[in-house]
Design a protein around this motif. Sequence first.
Motif, mmCIF file in Angstrom:
data_model
loop_
_atom_site.group_PDB
_atom_site.id
_atom_site.type_symbol
_atom_site.label_atom_id
_atom_site.label_comp_id
_atom_site.label_asym_id
_atom_site.label_seq_id
_atom_site.Cartn_x
_atom_site.Cartn_y
_atom_site.Cartn_z
ATOM 1 N N ILE A 412 18.859 -6.269 -10.017
ATOM 2 C CA ILE A 412 17.680 -7.076 -9.694
ATOM 3 C C ILE A 412 17.242 -6.790 -8.264
ATOM 4 O O ILE A 412 16.045 -6.733 -7.966
ATOM 5 C CB ILE A 412 17.990 -8.573 -9.891
ATOM 6 N N ALA A 413 18.204 -6.586 -7.381
ATOM 7 C CA ALA A 413 17.868 -6.381 -5.968
ATOM 8 C C ALA A 413 18.979 -5.592 -5.293
ATOM 9 O O ALA A 413 20.030 -5.308 -5.890
ATOM 10 C CB ALA A 413 17.654 -7.721 -5.275
ATOM 11 N N GLU A 414 18.722 -5.232 -4.031
ATOM 12 C CA GLU A 414 19.713 -4.552 -3.201
ATOM 13 C C GLU A 414 19.687 -5.145 -1.806
ATOM 14 O O GLU A 414 18.632 -5.567 -1.309
ATOM 15 C CB GLU A 414 19.417 -3.048 -3.117
ATOM 16 N N LEU A 415 20.850 -5.175 -1.185
ATOM 17 C CA LEU A 415 20.949 -5.529 0.232
ATOM 18 C C LEU A 415 21.080 -4.238 1.031
ATOM 19 O O LEU A 415 21.907 -3.378 0.709
ATOM 20 C CB LEU A 415 22.172 -6.410 0.491
ATOM 21 N N GLU A 416 20.262 -4.100 2.070
ATOM 22 C CA GLU A 416 20.334 -2.938 2.953
ATOM 23 C C GLU A 416 20.736 -3.416 4.345
ATOM 24 O O GLU A 416 20.028 -4.216 4.969
ATOM 25 C CB GLU A 416 18.996 -2.208 3.016
ATOM 26 N N ILE A 417 21.882 -2.943 4.806
ATOM 27 C CA ILE A 417 22.411 -3.345 6.112
ATOM 28 C C ILE A 417 22.313 -2.143 7.042
ATOM 29 O O ILE A 417 22.949 -1.102 6.799
ATOM 30 C CB ILE A 417 23.870 -3.814 5.989
ATOM 31 N N HIS A 495 15.862 -5.963 -0.964
ATOM 32 C CA HIS A 495 14.871 -5.226 -1.753
ATOM 33 C C HIS A 495 14.929 -5.743 -3.190
ATOM 34 O O HIS A 495 15.859 -5.445 -3.933
ATOM 35 C CB HIS A 495 15.151 -3.724 -1.713
ATOM 36 N N LEU A 496 13.947 -6.546 -3.575
ATOM 37 C CA LEU A 496 13.880 -7.114 -4.915
ATOM 38 C C LEU A 496 12.973 -6.252 -5.791
ATOM 39 O O LEU A 496 11.803 -6.028 -5.454
ATOM 40 C CB LEU A 496 13.351 -8.553 -4.863
ATOM 41 N N ASP A 497 13.522 -5.763 -6.903
ATOM 42 C CA ASP A 497 12.766 -4.908 -7.810
ATOM 43 C C ASP A 497 11.682 -5.740 -8.493
ATOM 44 O O ASP A 497 11.976 -6.653 -9.272
ATOM 45 C CB ASP A 497 13.714 -4.309 -8.851
ATOM 46 N N ALA A 498 10.416 -5.453 -8.201
ATOM 47 C CA ALA A 498 9.313 -6.231 -8.762
ATOM 48 C C ALA A 498 9.255 -6.136 -10.277
ATOM 49 O O ALA A 498 8.702 -7.018 -10.947
ATOM 50 C CB ALA A 498 7.981 -5.770 -8.155
ATOM 51 N N ALA A 499 9.841 -5.076 -10.849
ATOM 52 C CA ALA A 499 9.842 -4.934 -12.311
ATOM 53 C C ALA A 499 10.689 -6.008 -12.974
ATOM 54 O O ALA A 499 10.520 -6.285 -14.161
ATOM 55 C CB ALA A 499 10.356 -3.549 -12.696
ATOM 56 N N GLN A 500 11.596 -6.638 -12.215
ATOM 57 C CA GLN A 500 12.431 -7.704 -12.764
ATOM 58 C C GLN A 500 11.715 -9.054 -12.755
ATOM 59 O O GLN A 500 12.209 -10.012 -13.341
ATOM 60 C CB GLN A 500 13.733 -7.815 -11.959
ATOM 61 N N VAL A 501 10.583 -9.131 -12.086
ATOM 62 C CA VAL A 501 9.799 -10.372 -12.036
ATOM 63 C C VAL A 501 8.734 -10.273 -13.108
ATOM 64 O O VAL A 501 7.678 -9.680 -12.902
ATOM 65 C CB VAL A 501 9.170 -10.586 -10.642
ATOM 66 N N LYS A 502 9.013 -10.839 -14.268
ATOM 67 C CA LYS A 502 8.157 -10.619 -15.433
ATOM 68 C C LYS A 502 6.887 -11.458 -15.405
ATOM 69 O O LYS A 502 5.936 -11.159 -16.114
ATOM 70 C CB LYS A 502 8.941 -10.921 -16.710
ATOM 71 N N MET A 503 6.889 -12.543 -14.664
ATOM 72 C CA MET A 503 5.679 -13.364 -14.554
ATOM 73 C C MET A 503 4.890 -12.880 -13.344
ATOM 74 O O MET A 503 5.334 -13.039 -12.208
ATOM 75 C CB MET A 503 6.032 -14.846 -14.413
ATOM 76 N N PHE A 543 8.709 -2.810 -4.681
ATOM 77 C CA PHE A 543 9.792 -3.701 -4.282
ATOM 78 C C PHE A 543 9.237 -4.815 -3.406
ATOM 79 O O PHE A 543 8.275 -4.625 -2.656
ATOM 80 C CB PHE A 543 10.875 -2.943 -3.497
ATOM 81 N N LEU A 544 9.862 -5.984 -3.528
ATOM 82 C CA LEU A 544 9.603 -7.090 -2.613
ATOM 83 C C LEU A 544 10.693 -7.039 -1.553
ATOM 84 O O LEU A 544 11.886 -7.109 -1.878
ATOM 85 C CB LEU A 544 9.630 -8.430 -3.351
ATOM 86 N N VAL A 545 10.284 -6.928 -0.295
ATOM 87 C CA VAL A 545 11.250 -6.733 0.782
ATOM 88 C C VAL A 545 11.248 -7.960 1.683
ATOM 89 O O VAL A 545 10.200 -8.378 2.200
ATOM 90 C CB VAL A 545 10.921 -5.467 1.599
#
Length: 1002
Positions: A412-417, A495-503, A543-545
């Motif tokens: 669904i998302a990733e953390l980037e450090i 980094h949130l994958d916008a494809a996982q946000v179906k609405m 992506f939503l960042v």
Amino acid sequence: MDTIYSLCSICLIASKLKADARTCWECCGDLGLFFDLSASPPACNITCPMGHVNADCDTCMCEDATLHGKVSLEDGSPAADARVYLQTKKLKLLTVADNRGMFRIPGVCPDGKNTLKIKKAKYATATVTGGGRKREGQSVSLCCDARGSPAPDRYLWYHNGSLLDPSLYKYKNNLILKNLKREQSGEYFCKASSAGGSAKSQVAKLAVIGRQEAACDSQPQSHLIRLPHDCFQKATNSFYYDVGKCPAKTCVGKLDKGLRCKDNVSYCCGVSRMETRDISCDGYTLPTKVIVECGCKICTETKIMVRGRATAADNGEPLRFGHIYMGNKRVSMTGYKGTFSIHVPADMERLVLTFVDRLQKFVNTTKVLPFKENGGAVFHEIKLLRKKAPVTLESTETNVISLGEMEEDDPIAELEIPPNAFYRKNGEVYNGKVKASVTFLDPRNISTAPVTQSDLNFVDEEGDVFPLRTYGMFSVDFTDEQGTESLNAEEVKVHLDAAQVKMPEHVQEMKLWSLNPETGLWEEEGDFNIEKSTRRKREERTFLVGNMEIKERRLFNLDVPESRRCYVKIRAYRSERFLPSEQIQGVVISIINMEPEPGFSSNPRAWGRFDSVVTGPNGACVPAFCDEQNPEAYGAYILASMGGEELEAVPSAPKLNPVAIGVPQPYLNKLNYRRTDHEDSNIKKTAFSINMAKPSPNSPEENNGPIYAYENLSECEEAPHSAAHFRFYRIEGDRYDYNTVPFSEDDLMSWTDDYLAWWPKPMEFRACYIKVKINGPQEVNVRSRNMGGTHPRTIGKLYGIRDVRSIRDPQQRDVSAACLEFKCSGMLFDQDRVDRTLVKVIPQGNCRRVSVNSMLHEYLVNHLPMATNNDTSEYTMLAPLDPLGHNYGIYTVTDQDPRIAKEIALGRCFDGTSDGTSRTMKSDVGVGLTFTCSERSPREQSIFQSQRNLGHILFIATAFLRTHMLNRTEKPCGFVRSMWIQLEFSLASCLICQENPRSMIA
């Protein structure tokens, strides 16, 4: 309130938070530089006089510069947990101040081009005390208690939603109403505000009655109790008898000197006079106490308890000796098996508990637990998320951690450090290996819904509580290589994958939140920006960042606020008869909000919210997301449990039965009711799914439940039993309780101070059971008849009767056993002297006593007097005063809630131990009495079988009558109006406009 500052004013240790924005020129420490607060945020095509443009292209970055600062309140005290944002097109969270108000921001160039925005931490909650019932001309004081940081300094009061004029009422946190009038009845709440925001309280209800009006109706309401199986009443053609009850409402208290927020002594409508009636049964007379007059009396004092068990969600491993916090105070610990018990303080509206594993195997879990406000205990199963095994990171490199638990799906998302982002609590940069444990709660896995933390609510700037819809929660734990020192991390990107946000509408509303474990509320951490990227795969994706700083072991959440809300009406019953008098309180109703069904633009496998409520005397109203335009836009799974045991839902196959389900057609089809075993009979029957179709205001059949618009909560809460609702019922087995003095174990306020009360103390309930073994080919009914034994006020008088049917041993063909309740010996309600209860154990049919537990017999011989036992078909004893254990065949448990006490004692009795629990009868261990019973004649019907057959006929009759009434266009006759409740229990005495239901069924 938000405040904007320049870097210069922030870095000055002595600076204070101000409410105004202004231009200032100040020296910033040893840097010798000046910054302009009014400088505009740079455009995306900025050039940097110092450093270089950062990756977001919204500011300049100087890797060798670190800004240190302190945020203080106007009185000079530190602004703990204040959030520091960079002012760009969207706020960008840079850091959070510690409990001393101190913070550090690495990489910020001292070029005078940056503007920071400070948000003070909001305070927690506001509560109102006061209200109740008053007479015209009296006065009342309502008090608003708001707590948090910073402390509230402004208060507003509302009556029935309308603001009360502050200049007229002269209030602050205390609202005083003098010379009350009837029109001042209604709902009051307060709104407390500070520079950090606002909070609204729950409503307090005030009822103003006339000067001469009776505060409590002396005439009792009708209340039917079920009689024993051998006590059929020909006069009413039923097994029911009306013993009356007093209305559950408060009375006008005595006038105290001076106004207080809460009366020193509370008065309730209760029993003022009872009479004994003798009921003719089969071969004996049954005494019962009937309420003949009600009046105002001091309210029964009760305790509110929350009990439960904390276990791992994956394998049921208990949280052993874990710490339980209420706010920042440790209030209890879990036991070896993960069990816990918490006393709920008086006037508490919202119980927030945090479970902490000392061994750090589980993620710290914060739960908002509903409880019974009128006293008693509620049992909660707490599911804990196991921490992921730590991975090793290099602090000098860029590290990416995936958030997602579904093997075949993308994260669904990733953390980037970024490199060099880790630092110690003292602010020193950490260089070395980092152990990172990142645990993600994936909403695409429906089994994880019960692990949801808190109740997914947040408070907006106006103090209103709104729900959130989650796209995933994650817990982050960074330590040094040895695992001994906790580390912080800054400039972390999500980094949130916008494809996982179906609405689609949720993309713009997505925010990053963190959970405040003290309040159980989610607090906004920052917004997301939309970016195009080729992360993980070659094709370009959206992506939503978002930006965050990880400073403590807090839970983070990817959520959107959701305003489409409804309530679902649920009731729980003791049996499939679904009688109003057999409703159960204290049942935990849980709802899992699902994404739409296939065909709508969303993911049908994902859940978005988990809520729980507790049933009261009129059922429960469960909050849920809903949609008016498309009935399939949201779905829900609903389940119920009591004492850790799941209740059954009404079946949906092979054919929907609207009368049994409790919802009429065609609305039922629109809601698409399905029990979980609808397509597979091997699946459990303990939940059902529905479409959350918001009722249409233009459709009359949809405006009587079971779905209510969010603004119609009071209509849902006060809905009559005849209104549509969904149902659960309990498989209690074949057992029956009769008390001479009527008492509802669901409503502790119904307790009456009578010498013949089964439970002599309303704040301490002691349950006693004896295990009876039956040698014989058939299951047998066993009765305990409980009478006064040694107390002069009760000797020879009946306390009550208990019937239970033996349960066959799965390992032995001709052996069964029963756990039979009896009234414990002990002090009566006046606490003057004890009574040794005379208990007679009587198996049904041709039975002979063959043995008595030797230790029990020895105890009774040594504790005189000794009851006579000349009849071998039964057994009589003066019940022990001591809490004997399984070695005696006796099981005793004391608790603040009678149902909890009975459930624990029953579990031990089934198991045959003094500390275990089981729902499988073990007939050879922990036995108190043994009988041998011969086989019953095939024509001789079990008394419980006859009751079930009669109950089935009554249910069919009631269903037919209800359907008949709903299908009639003319107004029901007056007889039906006055006698409707009798339809539940009697066939011969019920007529609908001169039509005989018995002949209809025939």
